[in-house]
Design a protein around this motif. Sequence first.
Motif, mmCIF file in Angstrom:
data_model
loop_
_atom_site.group_PDB
_atom_site.id
_atom_site.type_symbol
_atom_site.label_atom_id
_atom_site.label_comp_id
_atom_site.label_asym_id
_atom_site.label_seq_id
_atom_site.Cartn_x
_atom_site.Cartn_y
_atom_site.Cartn_z
ATOM 1 N N THR A 1 28.518 -23.814 38.965
ATOM 2 C CA THR A 1 27.809 -24.793 39.791
ATOM 3 C C THR A 1 27.133 -25.856 38.936
ATOM 4 O O THR A 1 27.225 -27.059 39.221
ATOM 5 N N MET A 2 26.459 -25.429 37.892
ATOM 6 C CA MET A 2 25.751 -26.359 37.009
ATOM 7 C C MET A 2 26.709 -27.367 36.382
ATOM 8 O O MET A 2 26.450 -28.577 36.352
ATOM 9 N N SER B 1 29.828 -28.163 37.421
ATOM 10 C CA SER B 1 30.449 -28.999 38.446
ATOM 11 C C SER B 1 29.543 -30.151 38.846
ATOM 12 O O SER B 1 29.978 -31.308 38.944
ATOM 13 N N GLU B 2 28.265 -29.844 39.073
ATOM 14 C CA GLU B 2 27.325 -30.881 39.493
ATOM 15 C C GLU B 2 27.153 -31.939 38.409
ATOM 16 O O GLU B 2 27.147 -33.145 38.692
ATOM 17 N N GLU C 1 30.490 -33.993 38.097
ATOM 18 C CA GLU C 1 30.721 -34.856 39.256
ATOM 19 C C GLU C 1 29.720 -36.007 39.283
ATOM 20 O O GLU C 1 30.076 -37.133 39.663
ATOM 21 N N ASP C 2 28.482 -35.743 38.864
ATOM 22 C CA ASP C 2 27.502 -36.825 38.750
ATOM 23 C C ASP C 2 27.943 -37.860 37.718
ATOM 24 O O ASP C 2 27.598 -39.046 37.821
#
Length: 233
Positions: free
Chosen positions: A17-18, A20-21, A24-25
């Motif tokens: 999750t970390m 990916s975020e 993507e940012d």
Amino acid sequence: MTKPLITILDDEPAIRTMLSEALEDAGYDTQSFARAAEFEAALRRSTPDVCLVDLGLPDRDGLSLVHRLALEQGATVIIISGRAQVQDKITGLELGADDYIIKPFDPAEVVARVRARLRTRAIPAPTGQTARFNGWTAHFDRYTLQDETGAETPFSHAEGEVLRLFLESPNRLITRDYMQDTLGGAAGDSFDRAMDVRISRLRTKLREDPKNPRLIKTIYGAGYIFLGDVTWT
């Protein structure tokens, strides 16, 4: 314009999750996987630009996966691992990884490393995809070295970056600073060790005498010189 695709293979949900975020940012598309089997199935449907691979997977040894990604698919591979021993780093780089990041890490560092690898891959090849030198032919379109008998030996994307650098500037000193600027990656001891590993493996594949190499000469305290006549097509 299509966004670069970054795949994340890690069995820890929080890390997936970390990353990916953060990616993507930064403007990238991502796909995340907890198991090697799922990851390999996805590879048959799409080709990622960069693969982030954890070594401690529940269903497969991550090192064997790195080796296959690098040699069979020419993929850009960045290892992300809690294994901090020097030997683990050496092994990962020897098997074809382009970079090695130790957990815990700052997501911004991973984004920077990914960006550096993508920047390197985006540099257009000015001299073609095939180079002939001293009885060898390097095929950069399929990542193989071919000898005079026609026998082929695969090389990884990371090894290919170094080989291309030498073949594009034969008989000229290539300094460590120039290699760092051109190839990217982490500066300092990690970069130096990565280059040492890749050059050692290239010498082995070129059947060089490690005590007196004919093609890739080390100029101690300065860098390397590739001695050979190179023809590109």
